[in-house]
Design a protein around this motif. Structure first.
Motif, PDB file in Angstrom:
ATOM      1  N   PHE A  92       8.413  74.187  69.228  1.00 47.69           N
ATOM      2  CA  PHE A  92       7.834  72.854  69.039  1.00 47.69           C
ATOM      3  C   PHE A  92       6.531  73.148  68.379  1.00 47.69           C
ATOM      4  N   ASP A  93       6.798  72.866  66.984  1.00 44.53           N
ATOM      5  CA  ASP A  93       5.707  73.025  65.816  1.00 44.53           C
ATOM      6  C   ASP A  93       5.409  71.811  64.938  1.00 44.53           C
ATOM      7  N   PRO A  94       4.938  70.740  65.368  1.00 41.43           N
ATOM      8  CA  PRO A  94       4.624  69.586  64.605  1.00 41.43           C
ATOM      9  C   PRO A  94       3.757  69.547  63.569  1.00 41.43           C
ATOM     10  N   THR A  95       4.242  68.943  62.330  1.00 36.12           N
ATOM     11  CA  THR A  95       3.508  69.020  61.001  1.00 36.12           C
ATOM     12  C   THR A  95       2.460  68.391  61.014  1.00 36.12           C
ATOM     13  N   HIS A  96       2.458  67.202  61.621  1.00 35.06           N
ATOM     14  CA  HIS A  96       1.413  66.096  61.671  1.00 35.06           C
ATOM     15  C   HIS A  96       1.204  65.448  63.147  1.00 35.06           C
ATOM     16  N   ARG A  97       0.228  65.022  63.516  1.00 36.05           N
ATOM     17  CA  ARG A  97      -0.080  64.419  64.692  1.00 36.05           C
ATOM     18  C   ARG A  97      -1.034  63.036  64.346  1.00 36.05           C
ATOM     19  N   VAL A  98      -0.109  62.316  64.867  1.00 36.00           N
ATOM     20  CA  VAL A  98      -1.077  60.920  64.585  1.00 36.00           C
ATOM     21  C   VAL A  98      -1.077  60.171  65.628  1.00 36.00           C
ATOM     22  N   ARG A  99      -2.081  59.146  66.185  1.00 34.52           N
ATOM     23  CA  ARG A  99      -2.361  58.442  67.248  1.00 34.52           C
ATOM     24  C   ARG A  99      -1.593  57.141  67.538  1.00 34.52           C
ATOM     25  N   ASP A 100      -1.531  56.555  66.105  1.00 37.61           N
ATOM     26  CA  ASP A 100      -1.169  55.180  66.100  1.00 37.61           C
ATOM     27  C   ASP A 100       0.464  55.172  65.988  1.00 37.61           C
ATOM     28  N   LEU A 101       0.997  54.375  66.748  1.00 35.22           N
ATOM     29  CA  LEU A 101       2.704  54.197  66.491  1.00 35.22           C
ATOM     30  C   LEU A 101       2.997  53.924  65.172  1.00 35.22           C
ATOM     31  N   ALA A 102       2.366  52.662  64.601  1.00 35.08           N
ATOM     32  CA  ALA A 102       2.518  52.113  63.553  1.00 35.08           C
ATOM     33  C   ALA A 102       2.349  53.202  62.338  1.00 35.08           C
ATOM     34  N   THR A 103       1.445  53.951  62.508  1.00 33.98           N
ATOM     35  CA  THR A 103       1.169  54.822  61.149  1.00 33.98           C
ATOM     36  C   THR A 103       2.350  56.065  61.319  1.00 33.98           C
ATOM     37  N   LEU A 104       2.831  56.383  62.672  1.00 32.90           N
ATOM     38  CA  LEU A 104       3.820  57.281  62.640  1.00 32.90           C
ATOM     39  C   LEU A 104       5.064  56.918  61.981  1.00 32.90           C
ATOM     40  N   ILE A 105       5.421  55.473  62.236  1.00 27.47           N
ATOM     41  CA  ILE A 105       6.651  54.921  61.739  1.00 27.47           C
ATOM     42  C   ILE A 105       6.544  54.924  60.240  1.00 27.47           C
ATOM     43  N   SER A 106       5.278  54.530  59.505  1.00 25.51           N
ATOM     44  CA  SER A 106       4.986  54.692  58.286  1.00 25.51           C
ATOM     45  C   SER A 106       5.031  55.770  57.405  1.00 25.51           C
ATOM     46  N   MET A 107       4.637  56.808  58.055  1.00 27.73           N
ATOM     47  CA  MET A 107       4.938  57.940  57.443  1.00 27.73           C
ATOM     48  C   MET A 107       6.182  58.468  57.441  1.00 27.73           C
ATOM     49  N   VAL A 108       7.062  58.017  58.515  1.00 27.13           N
ATOM     50  CA  VAL A 108       8.501  58.172  58.361  1.00 27.13           C
ATOM     51  C   VAL A 108       9.094  57.562  57.174  1.00 27.13           C
ATOM     52  N   GLN A 109       8.752  56.294  57.142  1.00 25.20           N
ATOM     53  CA  GLN A 109       9.171  55.442  55.865  1.00 25.20           C
ATOM     54  C   GLN A 109       9.044  56.189  54.628  1.00 25.20           C
ATOM     55  N   ALA A 110       7.491  56.896  54.474  1.00 21.86           N
ATOM     56  CA  ALA A 110       7.316  57.270  53.355  1.00 21.86           C
ATOM     57  C   ALA A 110       7.852  58.661  52.910  1.00 21.86           C
ATOM     58  N   GLY A 111       8.818  59.273  54.073  1.00 24.41           N
ATOM     59  CA  GLY A 111       9.508  60.499  53.500  1.00 24.41           C
ATOM     60  C   GLY A 111       8.605  61.748  53.969  1.00 24.41           C
ATOM     61  N   ILE A 112       7.599  61.505  54.658  1.00 26.42           N
ATOM     62  CA  ILE A 112       6.605  62.493  54.975  1.00 26.42           C
ATOM     63  C   ILE A 112       7.464  63.519  56.051  1.00 26.42           C
ATOM     64  N   GLY A 113       8.195  63.046  56.996  1.00 29.44           N
ATOM     65  CA  GLY A 113       8.710  63.612  57.955  1.00 29.44           C
ATOM     66  C   GLY A 113       9.673  62.947  58.830  1.00 29.44           C
ATOM     67  N   ILE A 114      10.280  63.510  59.933  1.00 30.53           N
ATOM     68  CA  ILE A 114      10.717  62.617  61.065  1.00 30.53           C
ATOM     69  C   ILE A 114      10.043  62.746  62.259  1.00 30.53           C
ATOM     70  N   THR A 115      10.728  61.949  63.259  1.00 31.47           N
ATOM     71  CA  THR A 115       9.949  62.050  64.511  1.00 31.47           C
ATOM     72  C   THR A 115      11.362  61.628  65.520  1.00 31.47           C
ATOM     73  N   VAL A 116      10.585  61.641  66.920  1.00 33.61           N
ATOM     74  CA  VAL A 116      11.647  61.195  67.907  1.00 33.61           C
ATOM     75  C   VAL A 116      10.806  60.141  68.731  1.00 33.61           C
ATOM     76  N   LEU A 117      11.475  59.220  69.016  1.00 31.10           N
ATOM     77  CA  LEU A 117      10.958  57.922  69.541  1.00 31.10           C
ATOM     78  C   LEU A 117      11.757  57.423  70.640  1.00 31.10           C
ATOM     79  N   SER A 118      11.465  56.560  71.954  1.00 31.38           N
ATOM     80  CA  SER A 118      12.405  56.300  72.748  1.00 31.38           C
ATOM     81  C   SER A 118      13.160  54.769  72.343  1.00 31.38           C
ATOM     82  N   GLU A 119      13.971  54.483  73.012  1.00 32.20           N
ATOM     83  CA  GLU A 119      14.753  53.296  72.757  1.00 32.20           C
ATOM     84  C   GLU A 119      13.989  52.181  72.794  1.00 32.20           C
ATOM     85  N   VAL A 120      13.187  51.904  73.606  1.00 30.78           N
ATOM     86  CA  VAL A 120      12.513  50.827  73.679  1.00 30.78           C
ATOM     87  C   VAL A 120      11.588  50.323  72.498  1.00 30.78           C
ATOM     88  N   SER A 121      11.424  51.427  71.324  1.00 33.96           N
ATOM     89  CA  SER A 121      10.767  51.292  70.259  1.00 33.96           C
ATOM     90  C   SER A 121      11.757  50.375  69.054  1.00 33.96           C
TER      91      SER A 121
END
Length: 273
Positions: free
Chosen positions: A188-217
């Protein structure tokens, strides 16, 4: 005096009606009135029926109390953003006399608020056995851009994402995401750590990386991203509960049962603890 006469008339009518049903007298109408032999036998049953009726009236009164008041509900950001809005809409229709005020915090804050009385109820994540009603079995998913080579698959193995930059929000889900990597034999070696969920989603949109979220999202995911079932599979339990060490607000169980019924088509069968 008028009320007493009306009450006596009602009792007389009820006795007369029962006598017609039984085709036999229950009272000897004299001064004072007394029961017949049959009346003596019927009397204990009549008292039982009256006690049962009063118990039903008490239950109705308690139910009416449980459907009023203000409930302070605490939940984590993911639950607040992905699940709580639909619950608030449902409760406003199903329980219009209950007002729900929402408090958002991390897992430790939510548990603390529930126990110290800041919150009346909380959506807890994987709590120990205790009072509460399970709302959902919330599985983890891979979040990918739509143009990712694996975005069209039915499910994704996290081992196939090993070369993608991994993004993480350091909250209560991190330990479960670490577990997913460990079960897959990955570091487990994440490239970026961000606090806000909206920021996390925006970074995936921008092609910066991928992530794992739960279904409730899922309700928060824009159309240009894909949220796909993930291997190895893991999930968390979302449980709506009141405090363990204090009496529950009367409306909390009503809200919990209403929410569990509403969410039943969306989740695996719930288990009341």
């Amino acid at each position: 005096m008028s009320w007493q006469c009306e009450a006596q008339s009602a009792v007389s009518q009820a006795v007369a009606s029962l006598e017609r049903e039984l085709t036999a007298p229950l009272l000897i109408r004299a001064t004072p009135a007394r029961t017949t032999a049959l009346g003596e036998q019927v009397l204990p049953h009549a008292r039982t029926a009256l006690a049962a009726a009063r118990s039903v009236e008490q239950l109705a009164a308690e139910a009416a109390e449980s459907m009023t008041g203000t409930v302070r509900l605490a939940a984590t950001p993911t639950v607040c953003q992905g699940l709580v809005p639909r619950l608030l809409r449902h409760w406003s229709e199903d329980q219009p006399r209950v007002t729900v005020r929402v408090f958002e915090g991390d897992s430790a804050e939510v548990a603390g608020w529930l126990e110290n009385g800041t919150a009346d109820a909380a959506v807890l994540i994987d709590p120990p056995p205790g009072p509460g009603i399970q709302l959902a079995n919330d599985g983890y998913r891979a979040l990918l851009p739509r143009d990712h080579p694996l975005a069209g698959e039915e499910r994704v193995d996290i081992r196939d994402l090993e070369d993608d930059p991994f993004l993480i929000s350091p909250n209560g889900c991190e330990s479960r995401i670490r577990t997913i990597h460990s079960r897959a034999g990955l570091r487990f070696d994440p490239t970026h750590r961000v606090r806000d969920l909206a920021t996390l989603i925006s970074m995936v949109q921008a092609g910066i990386g991928i992530t794992v979220l739960s279904e409730v999202s899922r309700s928060l995911i824009p159309a240009d991203l894909a949220l796909l079932p993930l291997e190895p599979q893991t999930a968390r339990r979302l449980v709506l509960s009141g405090p363990q060490q204090r009496p529950w607000h009367p409306a909390v169980r009503t809200l919990a049962e209403s929410a569990a019924t509403y969410l039943a088509p969306w989740r695996q069968p719930a288990r009341q603890m």
